[in-house]
Write a protein that holds these residues in place. Sequence first.
Motif: not given
Length: 212
Positions: A82, A146, A174
């Motif tokens: 991520l 995710l 996020f």
Amino acid sequence: MKKNPLLQLGNVPVQAGILMSCFNGLAAPEKKILALEKDGQLIRLKRGLYVVSHEVSGKFINTALCANHIYGPSYVSEHWALRWYGLIPERVYTMTSVTTKQTRTFENSLGRFTYNQVRPDYFSIGIRSIEEDGVTFLMASREKALCDFILWDRYVPSQSVKTLWQYLEEDIRFDVDELPSFDISIIEACAKMGRKETILNNLIKIIKTIKQ
């Protein structure tokens, strides 16, 4: 001047047997390997697995590729992936991966490498082959990274779409602006595997709402 045999190995992790073949003219090649490690020319990733140092090879050591080799089958995911995609702002100091084997952690001079176990049918969803620094490694797609992150985070709220939205925006910060470009089919495939199905379905609802 004799060329250093380590140069032919580049920056790809190698087994001790391959290293010893580079010094098969010596009476004790295993002692040579230990000496090279002590001298900093070799980096030991785990028992029997090494990578040539940047100072010798002249090539950048790709930690994601090392992660694939240290414990496999595996692919880089969760926090590290991520961050690599630019979806979370915090720096990540642990190389996080997913595997079909037992959950394990390895530590070496390059850092800490963690591996979380999942079922083989879940493992195979949404894996990408990434080329970087002249090497290729396996990493989760944005969507799979995710899902993996949610799968292993104990503190993901499961009650409602609203609390999940707050979790994404406030707890892990996020980049929700990227969600409309996500491939929902990957998340749907992960949800069908049964673990945290409600949460992943709430994530799908969020993405569909944003796309409207």
